[in-house]
Design an enzyme around this catalytic site. Sequence first.
Site, PDB file in Angstrom:
ATOM      1  NE  ARG A 236     106.288 144.261  50.371  1.00  0.00           N
ATOM      2  CZ  ARG A 236     105.846 143.896  51.568  1.00  0.00           C
ATOM      3  NH1 ARG A 236     106.194 144.596  52.640  1.00  0.00           N
ATOM      4  NH2 ARG A 236     105.051 142.842  51.701  1.00  0.00           N
ATOM      5  CD  GLU A 265     113.363 143.393  52.613  1.00  0.00           C
ATOM      6  OE1 GLU A 265     112.709 142.545  53.247  1.00  0.00           O
ATOM      7  OE2 GLU A 265     112.982 144.570  52.446  1.00  0.00           O
ATOM      8  CG  HIS A 283     110.768 143.292  55.981  1.00  0.00           C
ATOM      9  ND1 HIS A 283     110.716 143.290  54.610  1.00  0.00           N
ATOM     10  CD2 HIS A 283     109.481 143.476  56.391  1.00  0.00           C
ATOM     11  CE1 HIS A 283     109.457 143.454  54.207  1.00  0.00           C
ATOM     12  NE2 HIS A 283     108.697 143.566  55.280  1.00  0.00           N
TER      13      HIS A 283
END
Length: 325
Positions: A236, A265, A283
Amino acid sequence: MPSLLITRPLPEKVVAAAEARFDVTLRSENTPLSKAEMTAALAEYDAVLPTLGDAFSADVYPDEVRCRILANFGVGFNHIDVAAARAAGLEVTNTPGAVTDATADIAMTLILMTCRRAGEGERMVRAGKWPGWNPTQLLGMHVSGKTLGVVGMGRIGKAIALRAQAGFGMRVVFHNRSKVAEAGVEAEQLERLEDVMAAADVVVLAVPATPQTHHLIDAAALSAMRPESYLVNIARGDIVDEAALIAALQKGEIAGAGLDVYEFEPKVPEALRAMENVTLLPHLGTSALEVREQMGLMAVDNLIAFFDGKPVPNPVCPPLGSDTI
């Protein structure tokens, strides 16, 4: 038939499985739910199948909560305030296991792309700037036989270590908050994070996003790395202090980075986008049809078990009704 909100478009197989057991509302947008939408969902549906970006924080719960379960699509659930959900009487589940191999594959993709400068080369060719082969062009780091440092030796960390060792003969060292009895490969657990950062030619981050891991990789951790080493993050974004990473790259304190996730993000800083020695992916960790289908079906299995009055297969820790901290 319980009502279910699915917050994003999902593969057809998953939607069909959900519709066989639930009264499904499928949201058509691919953007995260707004705060108002989350509040309405908790008041209007028996269940919600959310995913990354659907920030179910403590302040979105209405006075009258109808929803009984959040069946998260994904293994990471840091976007859900689990304590608030528990307080409102909701079960929270996720989809571990289904994502392991695909995420490990992306880690290896980033390692190879970054260390072998594949992103730079691809951009050069697309821009029509490749002058032809020469002996000193885009010299990168030979990965085989180097040392891999894994931060977080869970399912995904172990899968990355296996690929690195079996496929590339890499030595593996790792840091984990608890003792790992069996890593699945020949590997050395080091007590301090800084020791792994210093020992590794490539450091891969595979820890969950929790308050304890927020900015785990800060300026101090990055300063322990060597100038010829690389950082890869497939976990993450907020595990890394992005400003500290940019500074370390700009100062040449590390050789490069491979990122699939970002602190804010989908915002990616211009400073990172401008660096040739940084590989940036959108991602893609679980972005394969079979994997997304498995994830979705696992979420549906959690929902079915819950409404059948059975233990859910994948409760997030701690399970509903537990006082475990």
